[in-house]
Design a protein around this motif. Structure first.
Motif, PDB file in Angstrom:
ATOM      1  N   ALA A  73      -9.211 -16.086  25.710  1.00  0.00           N
ATOM      2  CA  ALA A  73      -9.842 -14.822  25.351  1.00  0.00           C
ATOM      3  C   ALA A  73      -9.146 -13.710  25.903  1.00  0.00           C
ATOM      4  CB  ALA A  73     -11.328 -14.945  25.492  1.00  0.00           C
ATOM      5  N   TRP A  74      -8.817 -13.964  27.193  1.00  0.00           N
ATOM      6  CA  TRP A  74      -8.057 -12.726  27.950  1.00  0.00           C
ATOM      7  C   TRP A  74      -6.695 -12.382  27.391  1.00  0.00           C
ATOM      8  CZ3 TRP A  74      -9.831 -15.564  33.174  1.00  0.00           C
ATOM      9  CH2 TRP A  74     -11.087 -15.105  33.372  1.00  0.00           C
ATOM     10  N   GLY A  75      -6.247 -13.665  27.088  1.00  0.00           N
ATOM     11  CA  GLY A  75      -4.718 -13.693  26.597  1.00  0.00           C
ATOM     12  C   GLY A  75      -4.592 -12.870  25.267  1.00  0.00           C
ATOM     13  N   LEU A  76      -5.569 -13.235  24.326  1.00  0.00           N
ATOM     14  CA  LEU A  76      -5.381 -12.746  22.855  1.00  0.00           C
ATOM     15  C   LEU A  76      -6.010 -11.243  23.114  1.00  0.00           C
ATOM     16  CD1 LEU A  76      -7.114 -15.635  20.902  1.00  0.00           C
ATOM     17  CD2 LEU A  76      -4.851 -15.014  20.844  1.00  0.00           C
ATOM     18  N   ILE A  77      -7.104 -10.846  23.601  1.00  0.00           N
ATOM     19  CA  ILE A  77      -7.156  -9.608  23.710  1.00  0.00           C
ATOM     20  C   ILE A  77      -6.252  -8.679  24.575  1.00  0.00           C
ATOM     21  CG2 ILE A  77      -8.940  -7.941  24.534  1.00  0.00           C
ATOM     22  CD1 ILE A  77     -11.045 -10.220  24.067  1.00  0.00           C
ATOM     23  N   GLY A  78      -5.740  -9.076  25.731  1.00  0.00           N
ATOM     24  CA  GLY A  78      -4.642  -8.534  26.390  1.00  0.00           C
ATOM     25  C   GLY A  78      -3.374  -8.265  25.476  1.00  0.00           C
ATOM     26  N   TRP A  79      -3.145  -9.472  24.600  1.00  0.00           N
ATOM     27  CA  TRP A  79      -1.915  -9.138  23.837  1.00  0.00           C
ATOM     28  C   TRP A  79      -1.933  -8.233  22.880  1.00  0.00           C
ATOM     29  CZ3 TRP A  79      -0.842 -12.926  19.311  1.00  0.00           C
ATOM     30  CH2 TRP A  79       0.495 -12.602  18.644  1.00  0.00           C
ATOM     31  N   GLY A  80      -3.240  -8.290  22.378  1.00  0.00           N
ATOM     32  CA  GLY A  80      -3.679  -6.831  21.349  1.00  0.00           C
ATOM     33  C   GLY A  80      -3.527  -5.660  21.823  1.00  0.00           C
ATOM     34  N   VAL A  81      -4.101  -5.579  23.117  1.00  0.00           N
ATOM     35  CA  VAL A  81      -3.923  -4.231  23.824  1.00  0.00           C
ATOM     36  C   VAL A  81      -2.608  -3.985  24.131  1.00  0.00           C
ATOM     37  CG1 VAL A  81      -4.708  -2.945  25.764  1.00  0.00           C
ATOM     38  CG2 VAL A  81      -6.498  -4.445  24.553  1.00  0.00           C
ATOM     39  N   TYR A  82      -1.764  -4.797  24.487  1.00  0.00           N
ATOM     40  CA  TYR A  82      -0.528  -4.589  24.963  1.00  0.00           C
ATOM     41  C   TYR A  82       0.441  -4.039  23.692  1.00  0.00           C
ATOM     42  CZ  TYR A  82       4.411  -5.171  25.960  1.00  0.00           C
ATOM     43  OH  TYR A  82       5.932  -4.950  26.222  1.00  0.00           O
ATOM     44  N   ASN A  83       0.424  -4.649  22.713  1.00  0.00           N
ATOM     45  CA  ASN A  83       0.862  -4.381  21.315  1.00  0.00           C
ATOM     46  C   ASN A  83       0.475  -3.101  20.680  1.00  0.00           C
ATOM     47  OD1 ASN A  83       3.333  -6.512  20.389  1.00  0.00           O
ATOM     48  ND2 ASN A  83       1.223  -7.715  21.084  1.00  0.00           N
ATOM     49  N   ARG A 125       0.775   0.040  14.823  1.00  0.00           N
ATOM     50  CA  ARG A 125      -0.231   0.309  15.844  1.00  0.00           C
ATOM     51  C   ARG A 125      -1.634   0.153  15.231  1.00  0.00           C
ATOM     52  NH1 ARG A 125      -1.742   6.437  16.757  1.00  0.00           N
ATOM     53  NH2 ARG A 125      -2.509   6.039  14.312  1.00  0.00           N
ATOM     54  N   ASP A 126      -1.784   0.607  13.933  1.00  0.00           N
ATOM     55  CA  ASP A 126      -3.005   0.164  13.233  1.00  0.00           C
ATOM     56  C   ASP A 126      -3.581  -1.105  13.065  1.00  0.00           C
ATOM     57  OD1 ASP A 126      -3.521   3.047  13.109  1.00  0.00           O
ATOM     58  OD2 ASP A 126      -2.552   3.366  11.106  1.00  0.00           O
ATOM     59  N   ILE A 127      -2.273  -1.952  12.846  1.00  0.00           N
ATOM     60  CA  ILE A 127      -2.644  -3.549  12.344  1.00  0.00           C
ATOM     61  C   ILE A 127      -2.961  -3.812  13.966  1.00  0.00           C
ATOM     62  CG2 ILE A 127      -1.110  -5.554  12.180  1.00  0.00           C
ATOM     63  CD1 ILE A 127       0.405  -4.042  10.140  1.00  0.00           C
ATOM     64  N   TRP A 128      -2.391  -3.674  14.950  1.00  0.00           N
ATOM     65  CA  TRP A 128      -2.789  -4.281  16.310  1.00  0.00           C
ATOM     66  C   TRP A 128      -4.195  -3.736  16.626  1.00  0.00           C
ATOM     67  CZ3 TRP A 128      -1.051  -8.467  18.259  1.00  0.00           C
ATOM     68  CH2 TRP A 128       0.020  -9.114  17.899  1.00  0.00           C
ATOM     69  N   LEU A 129      -4.504  -2.660  16.427  1.00  0.00           N
ATOM     70  CA  LEU A 129      -5.810  -2.169  16.628  1.00  0.00           C
ATOM     71  C   LEU A 129      -6.986  -2.966  16.029  1.00  0.00           C
ATOM     72  CD1 LEU A 129      -7.939  -0.089  17.726  1.00  0.00           C
ATOM     73  CD2 LEU A 129      -7.477   1.251  15.805  1.00  0.00           C
ATOM     74  N   ALA A 152      -6.388  -6.186  15.059  1.00  0.00           N
ATOM     75  CA  ALA A 152      -6.157  -7.271  15.433  1.00  0.00           C
ATOM     76  C   ALA A 152      -6.697  -7.608  16.975  1.00  0.00           C
ATOM     77  CB  ALA A 152      -4.652  -7.811  15.616  1.00  0.00           C
ATOM     78  N   THR A 153      -6.920  -6.539  17.763  1.00  0.00           N
ATOM     79  CA  THR A 153      -7.605  -6.263  19.081  1.00  0.00           C
ATOM     80  C   THR A 153      -9.019  -6.661  18.527  1.00  0.00           C
ATOM     81  OG1 THR A 153      -5.772  -5.244  19.869  1.00  0.00           O
ATOM     82  CG2 THR A 153      -7.849  -5.337  21.097  1.00  0.00           C
ATOM     83  N   ILE A 154      -9.699  -5.768  17.669  1.00  0.00           N
ATOM     84  CA  ILE A 154     -11.003  -5.652  17.432  1.00  0.00           C
ATOM     85  C   ILE A 154     -11.270  -7.174  17.013  1.00  0.00           C
ATOM     86  CG2 ILE A 154     -12.648  -4.761  16.097  1.00  0.00           C
ATOM     87  CD1 ILE A 154     -11.255  -2.114  16.070  1.00  0.00           C
ATOM     88  N   TYR A 190     -11.523  -9.545  20.038  1.00  0.00           N
ATOM     89  CA  TYR A 190     -12.783  -9.356  20.668  1.00  0.00           C
ATOM     90  C   TYR A 190     -14.058  -9.701  20.051  1.00  0.00           C
ATOM     91  CZ  TYR A 190     -16.723  -6.390  22.744  1.00  0.00           C
ATOM     92  OH  TYR A 190     -17.332  -5.901  23.384  1.00  0.00           O
ATOM     93  N   ALA A 191     -14.148  -9.634  18.632  1.00  0.00           N
ATOM     94  CA  ALA A 191     -15.216 -10.377  17.793  1.00  0.00           C
ATOM     95  C   ALA A 191     -15.306 -11.761  18.096  1.00  0.00           C
ATOM     96  CB  ALA A 191     -15.169  -9.533  16.524  1.00  0.00           C
ATOM     97  N   LEU A 192     -14.093 -12.351  17.818  1.00  0.00           N
ATOM     98  CA  LEU A 192     -13.889 -13.791  17.932  1.00  0.00           C
ATOM     99  C   LEU A 192     -14.383 -14.361  19.154  1.00  0.00           C
ATOM    100  CD1 LEU A 192     -13.005 -16.304  16.297  1.00  0.00           C
ATOM    101  CD2 LEU A 192     -10.878 -16.004  17.321  1.00  0.00           C
ATOM    102  N   ASN A 193     -14.004 -13.698  20.338  1.00  0.00           N
ATOM    103  CA  ASN A 193     -14.713 -13.876  21.480  1.00  0.00           C
ATOM    104  C   ASN A 193     -16.244 -14.003  21.639  1.00  0.00           C
ATOM    105  OD1 ASN A 193     -14.751 -13.484  24.584  1.00  0.00           O
ATOM    106  ND2 ASN A 193     -15.395 -11.537  23.795  1.00  0.00           N
ATOM    107  N   ILE A 194     -16.656 -13.180  20.975  1.00  0.00           N
ATOM    108  CA  ILE A 194     -18.270 -12.970  21.287  1.00  0.00           C
ATOM    109  C   ILE A 194     -18.791 -14.100  20.292  1.00  0.00           C
ATOM    110  CG2 ILE A 194     -20.280 -11.584  20.445  1.00  0.00           C
ATOM    111  CD1 ILE A 194     -18.526  -9.053  21.257  1.00  0.00           C
ATOM    112  N   ILE A 195     -18.218 -14.190  18.942  1.00  0.00           N
ATOM    113  CA  ILE A 195     -18.760 -15.388  18.181  1.00  0.00           C
ATOM    114  C   ILE A 195     -18.565 -16.651  18.703  1.00  0.00           C
ATOM    115  CG2 ILE A 195     -18.437 -16.410  15.958  1.00  0.00           C
ATOM    116  CD1 ILE A 195     -17.553 -13.493  14.856  1.00  0.00           C
TER     117      ILE A 195
END
Length: 206
Positions: A89-99, A146-150, A152-154, A157-162
């Protein structure tokens, strides 16, 4: 004569009482389960009853796991004791935030340089190798990425909660070895004829 008759009556009464007590002690109470077990046993099927204490269910656990992951991504996975999922979860969200951050920075650089070109300046960092049209295309491409990665990051984040919520639900669903069945053949001698009997043993665990 009367005494002899009295002794005989007492003897018969005591004997009857003893027999009645013996019969009472040897009575086997039959239940519907016993009847079913005996019926299937006559057909060569052995049924073994296994009683297992049920685990206590916490109805608030899924909501807690989802809340923890919403506050801190990966915390719900830790709450569910699925520790290996937290780094994912940290890796996916961090990857999205970085991009997202990288493309947003590039977008601002290209946009600033393009605006200066339009204002008549020629001192931007891309002046040597990027034309005005190339700078405009780079700006639009960085904005799109930028919009695509935004998004993806959301989504991460939602997938982590689900995932935390569903995992907490599944942990309370009885999918352990306590809920299982086992079928195995057996061979035993017939007590009347001495010939071998073939059958199948069915073991059901609840």
């Amino acid at each position: 004569m009367n005494k002899s008759l009295l002794y005989i009556v007492l003897f018969i009464a005591l004997t009857f009482s003893a027999n009645a007590q013996t019969e009472k002690d040897s009575v086997v109470v039959s239940t519907p389960t016993d009847s079913i077990t005996n019926a299937v046993a006559e057909k060569g099927i052995v049924v073994e009853e296994v009683f297992v204490a049920q685990k206590e269910i916490n109805p608030l656990a899924p909501a807690k796991a989802a809340f923890y992951s919403a506050v801190v991504p990966g915390l719900g996975q830790i709450y569910n004791k699925k520790y290996w999922k937290a780094p994912i979860a940290w890796g996916l969200i961090g990857w999205g935030v970085y991009n997202y951050s990288t493309n947003n920075t590039n977008y601002k650089r290209f946009r600033t340089a393009f605006k200066r070109r339009k204002a008549g300046f020629s001192d931007d960092e891309f002046i040597a190798n990027v034309s005005d049209s190339g700078l405009e295309d780079a700006q639009e491409r960085a904005q799109e990425n930028r919009d695509i990665w935004l998004l993806a990051t959301i989504g991460f984040y939602a997938l982590n909660i689900i995932d935390a919520n569903v995992d907490a639900h599944l942990k309370q669903f009885n999918v352990s070895d306590q809920l299982s069945y086992d079928i195995s053949p057996y061979l035993e001698a017939n007590p009347l004829t001495g010939e071998p009997n073939y059958g199948v043993a069915l073991l059901i665990k609840f």
